[in-house]
Design an enzyme around this catalytic site. Structure first.
Site, mmCIF file in Angstrom:
data_model
loop_
_atom_site.group_PDB
_atom_site.id
_atom_site.type_symbol
_atom_site.label_atom_id
_atom_site.label_comp_id
_atom_site.label_asym_id
_atom_site.label_seq_id
_atom_site.Cartn_x
_atom_site.Cartn_y
_atom_site.Cartn_z
ATOM 1 N N ARG A 69 0.898 -1.315 0.253
ATOM 2 C CA ARG A 69 0.139 0.022 0.020
ATOM 3 C C ARG A 69 0.652 1.289 0.050
ATOM 4 N NH1 ARG A 69 -0.640 -3.926 3.218
ATOM 5 N NH2 ARG A 69 -2.545 -5.234 3.663
ATOM 6 N N LYS B 151 -15.016 0.165 -1.835
ATOM 7 C CA LYS B 151 -15.494 -0.313 -0.198
ATOM 8 C C LYS B 151 -14.700 1.092 0.408
ATOM 9 C CE LYS B 151 -14.213 -1.600 4.124
ATOM 10 N NZ LYS B 151 -13.269 -1.340 4.861
ATOM 11 N N PRO C 19 -20.230 0.973 3.353
ATOM 12 C CA PRO C 19 -19.406 0.184 2.901
ATOM 13 C C PRO C 19 -19.435 -1.225 2.917
ATOM 14 C CG PRO C 19 -18.750 2.004 4.500
ATOM 15 C CD PRO C 19 -20.266 1.597 4.435
ATOM 16 N N ASP D 66 -17.934 -4.594 3.048
ATOM 17 C CA ASP D 66 -16.709 -5.443 3.278
ATOM 18 C C ASP D 66 -17.131 -6.733 3.257
ATOM 19 O OD1 ASP D 66 -17.532 -5.803 5.976
ATOM 20 O OD2 ASP D 66 -16.724 -4.036 6.752
#
Length: 274
Positions: A174, A216, A233, A235
DNA sequence: GCGCAGGTAATCT
DNA sequence: AGATTACCTGCG
Protein backbone atom coordinates in the site's frame (compact mmCIF):
# COMPACT_ATOMS: atom_id res chain seq x y z
CA UNK A 1 -2.29 11.57 33.32
CA UNK A 2 -4.07 14.88 33.13
CA UNK A 3 -4.64 17.82 35.36
CA UNK A 4 -8.05 17.64 36.94
CA UNK A 5 -8.41 21.40 37.17
CA UNK A 6 -8.41 21.63 33.37
CA UNK A 7 -11.28 19.20 33.01
CA UNK A 8 -14.93 20.00 32.56
CA UNK A 9 -17.98 17.78 32.71
CA UNK A 10 -20.50 17.58 29.90
CA UNK A 11 -23.93 16.03 29.51
CA UNK A 12 -24.65 13.60 26.71
CA UNK A 13 -28.32 12.57 26.78
CA UNK A 14 -28.28 10.46 23.62
CA UNK A 15 -26.69 7.03 22.98
CA UNK A 16 -22.99 7.19 23.78
CA UNK A 17 -20.82 4.16 24.52
CA UNK A 18 -17.20 5.17 24.09
CA UNK A 19 -16.00 1.57 24.41
CA UNK A 20 -18.23 0.36 21.60
CA UNK A 21 -17.29 3.34 19.45
CA UNK A 22 -13.59 2.66 19.99
CA UNK A 23 -14.05 -0.98 18.92
CA UNK A 24 -16.27 -0.28 15.94
CA UNK A 25 -13.58 -0.09 13.25
CA UNK A 26 -14.22 3.50 12.20
CA UNK A 27 -11.41 5.16 14.17
CA UNK A 28 -7.94 3.90 14.96
CA UNK A 29 -6.63 6.57 17.31
CA UNK A 30 -9.00 6.04 20.23
CA UNK A 31 -7.46 3.92 22.98
CA UNK A 32 -8.55 2.80 26.42
CA UNK A 33 -6.34 4.10 29.22
CA UNK A 34 -6.30 3.31 32.92
CA UNK A 35 -9.26 3.99 35.21
CA UNK A 36 -11.88 4.10 32.47
CA UNK A 37 -10.34 6.96 30.55
CA UNK A 38 -10.27 6.94 26.75
CA UNK A 39 -7.76 8.96 24.75
CA UNK A 40 -8.70 10.32 21.34
CA UNK A 41 -6.34 12.02 18.91
CA UNK A 42 -8.03 14.01 16.15
CA UNK A 43 -6.42 16.74 14.07
CA UNK A 44 -4.03 18.53 16.47
CA UNK A 45 -6.07 17.75 19.55
CA UNK A 46 -5.86 15.10 22.23
CA UNK A 47 -8.96 14.45 24.31
CA UNK A 48 -9.30 12.35 27.44
CA UNK A 49 -12.85 11.34 28.23
CA UNK A 50 -14.39 9.25 31.02
CA UNK A 51 -17.87 8.47 32.23
CA UNK A 52 -18.86 10.04 35.55
CA UNK A 53 -20.90 8.29 38.21
CA UNK A 54 -23.86 10.52 37.32
CA UNK A 55 -25.87 9.16 34.41
CA UNK A 56 -25.23 10.91 31.11
CA UNK A 57 -22.32 12.91 32.53
CA UNK A 58 -18.77 12.74 31.19
CA UNK A 59 -15.48 14.26 32.31
CA UNK A 60 -13.43 15.62 29.42
CA UNK A 61 -9.96 17.20 29.28
CA UNK A 62 -10.78 20.24 27.21
CA UNK A 63 -12.22 23.72 27.49
CA UNK A 64 -15.92 24.36 26.98
CA UNK A 65 -14.95 26.19 23.79
CA UNK A 66 -13.11 23.14 22.42
CA UNK A 67 -15.96 20.85 23.37
CA UNK A 68 -18.58 23.00 21.69
CA UNK A 69 -16.39 23.98 18.76
CA UNK A 70 -14.79 20.65 17.93
CA UNK A 71 -15.53 17.55 19.96
CA UNK A 72 -19.31 17.95 20.01
CA UNK A 73 -19.27 17.74 16.22
CA UNK A 74 -16.62 15.00 16.20
CA UNK A 75 -18.93 12.77 18.27
CA UNK A 76 -21.89 13.68 16.03
CA UNK A 77 -23.90 14.87 19.01
CA UNK A 78 -26.41 16.89 16.98
CA UNK A 79 -27.87 13.65 15.65
CA UNK A 80 -30.31 11.59 17.72
CA UNK A 81 -29.27 7.96 17.49
CA UNK A 82 -32.11 6.89 19.77
CA UNK A 83 -34.57 8.35 17.26
CA UNK A 84 -32.76 6.60 14.41
CA UNK A 85 -32.90 3.29 16.27
CA UNK A 86 -36.63 3.67 16.83
CA UNK A 87 -37.32 4.75 13.26
CA UNK A 88 -35.38 1.81 11.81
CA UNK A 89 -36.85 -0.90 14.04
CA UNK A 90 -39.27 -3.52 12.78
CA UNK A 91 -38.11 -3.88 9.19
CA UNK A 92 -35.69 -6.75 9.64
CA UNK A 93 -35.20 -9.09 12.58
CA UNK A 94 -31.49 -9.23 11.93
CA UNK A 95 -31.14 -5.44 11.80
CA UNK A 96 -33.24 -5.16 14.98
CA UNK A 97 -30.86 -7.53 16.77
CA UNK A 98 -27.85 -5.56 15.51
CA UNK A 99 -29.31 -2.25 16.68
CA UNK A 100 -30.09 -3.67 20.12
CA UNK A 101 -26.59 -5.13 20.45
CA UNK A 102 -24.85 -1.95 19.28
CA UNK A 103 -26.85 0.61 21.26
CA UNK A 104 -24.41 3.38 22.15
CA UNK A 105 -22.59 3.41 18.82
CA UNK A 106 -22.24 6.65 16.90
CA UNK A 107 -20.65 7.49 13.55
CA UNK A 108 -17.86 9.99 14.17
CA UNK A 109 -17.17 13.01 11.99
CA UNK A 110 -13.50 12.55 11.15
CA UNK A 111 -10.97 14.29 8.93
CA UNK A 112 -11.33 13.34 5.22
CA UNK A 113 -7.59 13.22 4.59
CA UNK A 114 -6.96 10.97 7.60
CA UNK A 115 -9.83 8.70 6.54
CA UNK A 116 -8.53 8.48 2.98
CA UNK A 117 -5.07 7.33 4.05
CA UNK A 118 -6.28 5.18 6.93
CA UNK A 119 -8.68 3.21 4.75
CA UNK A 120 -6.19 2.84 1.91
CA UNK A 121 -3.95 1.24 4.53
CA UNK A 122 -6.82 -0.88 5.89
CA UNK A 123 -7.14 -3.22 2.94
CA UNK A 124 -6.42 -6.81 3.93
CA UNK A 125 -5.38 -5.74 7.41
CA UNK A 126 -6.90 -6.53 10.79
CA UNK A 127 -8.00 -3.67 13.03
CA UNK A 128 -4.93 -3.91 15.34
CA UNK A 129 -2.65 -3.99 12.28
CA UNK A 130 -4.34 -0.86 10.90
CA UNK A 131 -3.88 0.92 14.23
CA UNK A 132 -0.21 -0.06 14.32
CA UNK A 133 0.41 1.26 10.81
CA UNK A 134 -1.41 4.52 11.55
CA UNK A 135 0.64 5.01 14.72
CA UNK A 136 3.82 4.25 12.78
CA UNK A 137 3.27 6.92 10.15
CA UNK A 138 2.07 9.40 12.79
CA UNK A 139 5.22 8.86 14.86
CA UNK A 140 7.50 8.96 11.82
CA UNK A 141 5.98 11.93 9.99
CA UNK A 142 3.34 13.63 12.14
CA UNK A 143 3.78 16.75 14.27
CA UNK A 144 4.72 16.02 17.87
CA UNK A 145 1.90 17.06 20.20
CA UNK A 146 2.84 16.07 23.76
CA UNK A 147 4.01 13.08 25.79
CA UNK A 148 5.14 11.19 22.69
CA UNK A 149 1.82 11.63 20.91
CA UNK A 150 1.75 12.74 17.31
CA UNK A 151 -0.84 14.26 15.03
CA UNK A 152 -1.78 12.32 11.92
CA UNK A 153 0.70 13.45 9.25
CA UNK A 154 -0.40 16.22 6.88
CA UNK A 155 -0.41 15.60 3.11
CA UNK A 156 2.84 17.58 2.88
CA UNK A 157 4.48 15.56 5.63
CA UNK A 158 3.48 12.25 4.04
CA UNK A 159 4.46 13.44 0.57
CA UNK A 160 7.99 13.96 1.90
CA UNK A 161 8.24 10.29 2.89
CA UNK A 162 9.99 7.72 0.73
CA UNK A 163 8.31 4.52 -0.35
CA UNK A 164 10.84 2.48 1.63
CA UNK A 165 10.07 4.48 4.78
CA UNK A 166 6.39 3.75 4.32
CA UNK A 167 7.19 0.07 3.90
CA UNK A 168 9.15 0.24 7.16
CA UNK A 169 5.92 1.55 8.70
CA UNK A 170 4.27 -1.78 7.75
CA UNK A 171 2.29 -0.40 4.86
CA UNK A 172 3.55 -3.11 2.51
CA UNK A 173 2.23 -2.92 -1.06
CA UNK A 174 0.00 0.00 0.00
CA UNK A 175 3.05 2.27 0.35
CA UNK A 176 2.99 3.55 -3.25
CA UNK A 177 -0.79 4.09 -3.01
CA UNK A 178 -0.36 6.27 0.09
CA UNK A 179 2.55 8.17 -1.42
CA UNK A 180 0.63 8.84 -4.60
CA UNK A 181 -2.41 10.08 -2.66
CA UNK A 182 -0.21 12.33 -0.51
CA UNK A 183 1.43 13.85 -3.58
CA UNK A 184 -1.88 14.44 -5.32
CA UNK A 185 -3.30 16.25 -2.29
CA UNK A 186 -0.13 18.12 -1.28
CA UNK A 187 0.35 19.40 -4.84
CA UNK A 188 -3.23 20.68 -4.99
CA UNK A 189 -4.06 18.33 -7.86
CA UNK A 190 -6.93 17.10 -5.69
CA UNK A 191 -8.65 19.43 -3.21
CA UNK A 192 -10.24 17.24 -0.55
CA UNK A 193 -12.19 20.14 0.97
CA UNK A 194 -13.70 20.95 -2.39
CA UNK A 195 -14.97 17.38 -2.71
CA UNK A 196 -17.41 18.14 0.13
CA UNK A 197 -19.50 20.12 -2.37
CA UNK A 198 -20.04 17.11 -4.62
CA UNK A 199 -23.10 14.92 -4.43
CA UNK A 200 -22.71 11.35 -3.17
CA UNK A 201 -22.11 9.75 -6.58
CA UNK A 202 -19.65 12.42 -7.70
CA UNK A 203 -17.78 12.13 -4.41
CA UNK A 204 -17.58 8.35 -4.76
CA UNK A 205 -16.18 8.73 -8.28
CA UNK A 206 -13.64 11.35 -7.19
CA UNK A 207 -12.42 9.20 -4.31
CA UNK A 208 -12.12 6.14 -6.52
CA UNK A 209 -9.79 8.06 -8.83
CA UNK A 210 -7.07 7.54 -6.20
CA UNK A 211 -4.98 4.45 -6.86
CA UNK A 212 -5.73 1.89 -4.17
CA UNK A 213 -9.23 3.23 -3.54
CA UNK A 214 -12.02 0.93 -4.66
CA UNK A 215 -15.73 1.00 -3.80
CA UNK A 216 -15.35 -0.17 -0.19
CA UNK A 217 -12.62 2.28 0.81
CA UNK A 218 -14.37 5.13 -1.02
CA UNK A 219 -17.55 4.42 0.92
CA UNK A 220 -15.63 4.41 4.21
CA UNK A 221 -14.09 7.81 3.42
CA UNK A 222 -17.47 9.10 2.30
CA UNK A 223 -19.22 7.90 5.48
CA UNK A 224 -16.56 8.63 8.11
CA UNK A 225 -14.81 11.62 6.51
CA UNK A 226 -17.57 13.42 4.64
CA UNK A 227 -20.57 12.64 6.82
CA UNK A 228 -22.44 10.88 4.02
CA UNK A 229 -24.75 8.87 6.24
CA UNK A 230 -26.31 6.99 3.34
CA UNK A 231 -22.97 5.41 2.31
CA UNK A 232 -22.74 1.69 3.01
CA UNK A 233 -19.22 0.23 2.81
CA UNK A 234 -19.55 -3.46 1.90
CA UNK A 235 -16.65 -5.47 3.30
CA UNK A 236 -16.51 -9.22 3.86
CA UNK A 237 -18.46 -8.95 7.12
CA UNK A 238 -21.31 -6.94 5.63
CA UNK A 239 -21.34 -9.21 2.58
CA UNK A 240 -21.53 -12.17 4.94
CA UNK A 241 -24.42 -10.55 6.81
CA UNK A 242 -26.33 -10.02 3.57
CA UNK A 243 -25.60 -13.56 2.35
CA UNK A 244 -26.06 -15.55 5.51
CA UNK A 245 -28.42 -13.48 7.64
CA UNK A 246 -30.62 -11.70 5.10
CA UNK A 247 -31.06 -14.38 2.41
CA UNK A 248 -29.00 -12.41 -0.07
CA UNK A 249 -31.22 -9.33 0.08
CA UNK A 250 -29.41 -6.09 0.95
CA UNK A 251 -31.29 -4.74 3.99
CA UNK A 252 -29.59 -1.33 3.96
CA UNK A 253 -31.27 0.20 0.91
CA UNK A 254 -34.53 0.68 2.79
CA UNK A 255 -32.95 2.96 5.41
CA UNK A 256 -32.13 5.84 3.06
CA UNK A 257 -30.09 8.56 4.74
CA UNK A 258 -29.58 6.33 7.79
CA UNK A 259 -28.25 3.34 5.82
CA UNK A 260 -24.62 3.99 6.73
CA UNK A 261 -25.48 4.24 10.40
CA UNK A 262 -27.39 0.95 10.26
CA UNK A 263 -24.38 -0.55 8.51
CA UNK A 264 -22.31 0.44 11.53
CA UNK A 265 -24.60 -1.46 13.91
CA UNK A 266 -24.55 -4.53 11.66
CA UNK A 267 -20.78 -4.44 11.27
CA UNK A 268 -20.35 -4.19 15.02
CA UNK A 269 -22.78 -7.06 15.56
CA UNK A 270 -21.03 -9.26 13.00
CA UNK A 271 -17.55 -8.60 14.38
CA UNK A 272 -18.21 -8.28 18.10
CA UNK A 273 -21.09 -10.57 19.06
CA UNK A 274 -20.15 -14.14 19.93
C1' DG B 1 6.19 -23.82 7.56
C1' DC B 2 1.84 -22.30 5.70
C1' DG B 3 -2.77 -20.53 5.03
C1' DC B 4 -5.44 -16.64 5.59
C1' DA B 5 -7.14 -11.86 6.64
C1' DG B 6 -12.32 -5.78 7.45
C1' DG B 7 -9.57 -4.78 -0.91
C1' DT B 8 -7.70 -3.43 -5.15
C1' DA B 9 -5.65 -3.52 -9.73
C1' DA B 10 -4.16 -6.13 -13.45
C1' DT B 11 -5.06 -9.71 -16.32
C1' DC B 12 -7.48 -12.97 -17.90
C1' DT B 13 -12.05 -15.46 -20.22
C1' DA C 1 -19.14 -7.92 -17.37
C1' DG C 2 -17.55 -11.53 -14.50
C1' DA C 3 -13.81 -14.53 -12.60
C1' DT C 4 -9.05 -15.12 -11.08
C1' DT C 5 -4.72 -13.82 -9.02
C1' DA C 6 -0.81 -11.27 -6.83
C1' DC C 7 0.18 -8.28 -3.26
C1' DC C 8 2.95 -6.91 2.29
C1' DT C 9 2.62 -8.23 6.87
C1' DG C 10 1.14 -10.30 11.12
C1' DC C 11 -0.96 -13.95 13.33
C1' DG C 12 -2.73 -18.69 14.33
Amino acid sequence: MNTASENITVTIQDDFDIKKISESGQCFRMTEQEDGWYRVIARDDVLLIRKCDDPNRYEVSCSPQDWDGHWHDYFDLDRSYSEIREACEGKSDFVDASIAFGKGLRVLNQDPWEMLITFIISQRKSMPAIATAVENISRMFGTHLSDGMHAFPTPEQLASASESQLREASLGYRAPYVLDAARRVASGYVDLEALAKLDDDELQEALMSFVGVGPKVANCVSLFGYGRSSSVPIDVWIARAIDEECNGTNPFDQFGEDAGIIQQYVFFYMTRSK
